[in-house]
Design an enzyme around this catalytic site. Structure first.
Site, PDB file in Angstrom:
ATOM      1  N   TYR A 167      32.867  -3.653 -31.957  1.00  0.00           N
ATOM      2  CA  TYR A 167      31.913  -2.554 -31.863  1.00  0.00           C
ATOM      3  C   TYR A 167      31.041  -2.506 -33.127  1.00  0.00           C
ATOM      4  O   TYR A 167      31.542  -2.326 -34.245  1.00  0.00           O
ATOM      5  CB  TYR A 167      32.632  -1.214 -31.701  1.00  0.00           C
ATOM      6  CG  TYR A 167      33.378  -1.043 -30.395  1.00  0.00           C
ATOM      7  CD1 TYR A 167      33.257  -1.951 -29.349  1.00  0.00           C
ATOM      8  CD2 TYR A 167      34.220   0.051 -30.196  1.00  0.00           C
ATOM      9  CE1 TYR A 167      33.946  -1.786 -28.164  1.00  0.00           C
ATOM     10  CE2 TYR A 167      34.905   0.228 -29.004  1.00  0.00           C
ATOM     11  CZ  TYR A 167      34.767  -0.701 -27.997  1.00  0.00           C
ATOM     12  OH  TYR A 167      35.456  -0.529 -26.818  1.00  0.00           O
ATOM     13  N   SER A 184      34.510   3.605 -19.588  1.00  0.00           N
ATOM     14  CA  SER A 184      33.350   3.816 -18.712  1.00  0.00           C
ATOM     15  C   SER A 184      33.681   4.670 -17.497  1.00  0.00           C
ATOM     16  O   SER A 184      33.343   4.321 -16.367  1.00  0.00           O
ATOM     17  CB  SER A 184      32.773   2.464 -18.262  1.00  0.00           C
ATOM     18  OG  SER A 184      31.454   2.611 -17.792  1.00  0.00           O
ATOM     19  N   PRO A 185      34.330   5.821 -17.693  1.00  0.00           N
ATOM     20  CA  PRO A 185      34.692   6.668 -16.550  1.00  0.00           C
ATOM     21  C   PRO A 185      33.491   7.206 -15.786  1.00  0.00           C
ATOM     22  O   PRO A 185      33.607   7.542 -14.607  1.00  0.00           O
ATOM     23  CB  PRO A 185      35.496   7.800 -17.191  1.00  0.00           C
ATOM     24  CG  PRO A 185      35.040   7.843 -18.610  1.00  0.00           C
ATOM     25  CD  PRO A 185      34.766   6.419 -18.972  1.00  0.00           C
ATOM     26  N   LEU A 186      32.340   7.291 -16.458  1.00  0.00           N
ATOM     27  CA  LEU A 186      31.105   7.756 -15.808  1.00  0.00           C
ATOM     28  C   LEU A 186      30.129   6.603 -15.596  1.00  0.00           C
ATOM     29  O   LEU A 186      28.931   6.816 -15.438  1.00  0.00           O
ATOM     30  CB  LEU A 186      30.442   8.852 -16.653  1.00  0.00           C
ATOM     31  CG  LEU A 186      31.327  10.070 -16.991  1.00  0.00           C
ATOM     32  CD1 LEU A 186      30.574  11.031 -17.895  1.00  0.00           C
ATOM     33  CD2 LEU A 186      31.788  10.772 -15.721  1.00  0.00           C
ATOM     34  N   ALA A 187      30.657   5.385 -15.587  1.00  0.00           N
ATOM     35  CA  ALA A 187      29.835   4.177 -15.408  1.00  0.00           C
ATOM     36  C   ALA A 187      28.731   4.093 -16.450  1.00  0.00           C
ATOM     37  O   ALA A 187      27.593   3.736 -16.155  1.00  0.00           O
ATOM     38  CB  ALA A 187      29.255   4.123 -13.994  1.00  0.00           C
ATOM     39  N   GLY A 223      27.126   6.391 -17.778  1.00  0.00           N
ATOM     40  CA  GLY A 223      26.059   7.343 -17.471  1.00  0.00           C
ATOM     41  C   GLY A 223      25.268   6.989 -16.231  1.00  0.00           C
ATOM     42  O   GLY A 223      24.509   7.813 -15.709  1.00  0.00           O
ATOM     43  N   PHE A 251      24.964   9.116 -13.014  1.00  0.00           N
ATOM     44  CA  PHE A 251      24.054  10.255 -12.935  1.00  0.00           C
ATOM     45  C   PHE A 251      22.584   9.860 -13.014  1.00  0.00           C
ATOM     46  O   PHE A 251      21.713  10.702 -12.839  1.00  0.00           O
ATOM     47  CB  PHE A 251      24.383  11.256 -14.045  1.00  0.00           C
ATOM     48  CG  PHE A 251      25.768  11.829 -13.924  1.00  0.00           C
ATOM     49  CD1 PHE A 251      26.013  12.910 -13.090  1.00  0.00           C
ATOM     50  CD2 PHE A 251      26.827  11.273 -14.619  1.00  0.00           C
ATOM     51  CE1 PHE A 251      27.277  13.433 -12.958  1.00  0.00           C
ATOM     52  CE2 PHE A 251      28.108  11.793 -14.493  1.00  0.00           C
ATOM     53  CZ  PHE A 251      28.336  12.875 -13.655  1.00  0.00           C
ATOM     54  N   THR A 252      22.321   8.572 -13.275  1.00  0.00           N
ATOM     55  CA  THR A 252      20.924   8.161 -13.460  1.00  0.00           C
ATOM     56  C   THR A 252      20.468   7.049 -12.518  1.00  0.00           C
ATOM     57  O   THR A 252      19.277   6.925 -12.250  1.00  0.00           O
ATOM     58  CB  THR A 252      20.704   7.685 -14.909  1.00  0.00           C
ATOM     59  OG1 THR A 252      21.557   6.554 -15.174  1.00  0.00           O
ATOM     60  CG2 THR A 252      21.009   8.790 -15.902  1.00  0.00           C
TER      61      THR A 252
END
Length: 297
Positions: free
Chosen positions: A53, A208-211, A213, A216-217
């Site tokens: 990272y 990446s639980p929300l892919a 972001g 939502f986009t």
């Protein structure tokens, strides 16, 4: 906050704070310390980083924070990952994996120098290495534990076969597989990894639980369909859609530990609130099938 035992000696907060994008946040050391204190106030005690990272800069920034506030290091469980490297070939950079004994031992010691601490609570092999010798990799991880450099070992992004091979060489002591899972990503369901983890009572960490972001986009059909169903369920529960996604991840009997990757306290709050949401069993399957990628027969 809920806490979950990964083995007899290691307990993590059910929601983990990820630091993948720390070097993009532009935090000063003081601001990073304040951010970590805010996580601790919410009961989030587990922090996830990796050697790769920011090309090691993420670990270095954490090290500066621990140098200023060594008491924070003692209040948290610190996770890092290794095994991904870059070679400079002329003016080009080439990424590759290395899980040999000498490279892993060197990486662990260098990580501790950057982090300015004496040990890691958990050290993960970051990616599957096609050239991995399970016995050699296990020897490195075992020696790290013997030398007090790490407390426990695990992997990230492994399939059931490579996980099984390394876990066998580790005498069954790997305590997690950090994997990608969200309402549009089912790789580890389809590979049998989730079944194996559930059977062995090994709790996966979820990145990446929300892919990232995109849930939502993105205008891609799979994302649009999944989000539509998530919003519908959110209205039923009087909760934010983000919270419903985390509740969905937490519902599975594998006992997953989702990683929140945002630097915004309100985003972490939405993840933590998922601990109080009780989905109906059929609602889990609504989200499971919503993207159209999984079929309920």
């Amino acid at each position: 906050m809920e806490y979950i035992k990964l083995n007899e000696t290691m307990e993590f907060s059910r929601i983990v704070q990820g630091l993948w994008r720390l070097t993009d946040w532009g935090f000063t050391t003081d601001r990073l310390i304040a951010f970590m204190e805010g996580c601790l106030e919410r009961g989030v005690t587990t922090f996830d980083t990796a050697e790769v990272y920011g090309d090691t800069e993420c670990e270095s920034q954490l090290g500066k924070a621990f140098r200023e506030r060594p008491d924070i290091r003692e209040k948290i469980q610190l996770v890092s990952k290794t095994g991904i490297y870059k070679a400079q070939i002329g003016d080009k950079t080439f990424g590759y994996y290395n899980t040999t004994y000498d490279r892993l031992m060197q990486s662990c010691k260098e990580a501790l120098q950057r982090l300015q601490c004496e040990y890691l609570d958990l050290y993960l092999i970051h990616r599957e290495d096609p050239c991995m010798d399970p016995d050699e990799t296990a020897r490195a991880l075992k020696d790290m534990k013997k030398q007090g450099l790490i407390r426990e070992a695990g992997v990230s992004n492994f399939d059931p076969f490579k996980f099984g091979a390394l876990n066998h060489a580790m005498d069954g002591t790997l305590i997690t597989n950090q994997i990608e899972w969200n309402p549009v990503c089912f790789e580890h369901f389809n590979s049998g990894m989730m079944d194996m983890l559930t059977k062995e009572k090994i709790h996966p960490m979820i990145w990446s639980p929300l892919a990232g972001g995109r849930l939502f986009t993105s205008k891609e059909p799979a994302y649009v369909k999944a989000l539509s169903k998530i919003r519908e369920i959110a209205v039923r529960h009087g909760a934010e859609p983000e919270t419903i996604v985390y509740a969905w991840l937490l519902y599975h009997p594998a006992g997953a530990l989702p990683i929140s990757g945002s630097n915004k306290p309100e985003r972490l709050d939405r993840a933590v609130k998922a601990l109080d949401v009780r989905l109906e069993h059929y609602e889990w399957y609504e989200i499971y099938a919503a993207s159209g990628q999984q079929t309920i027969r």
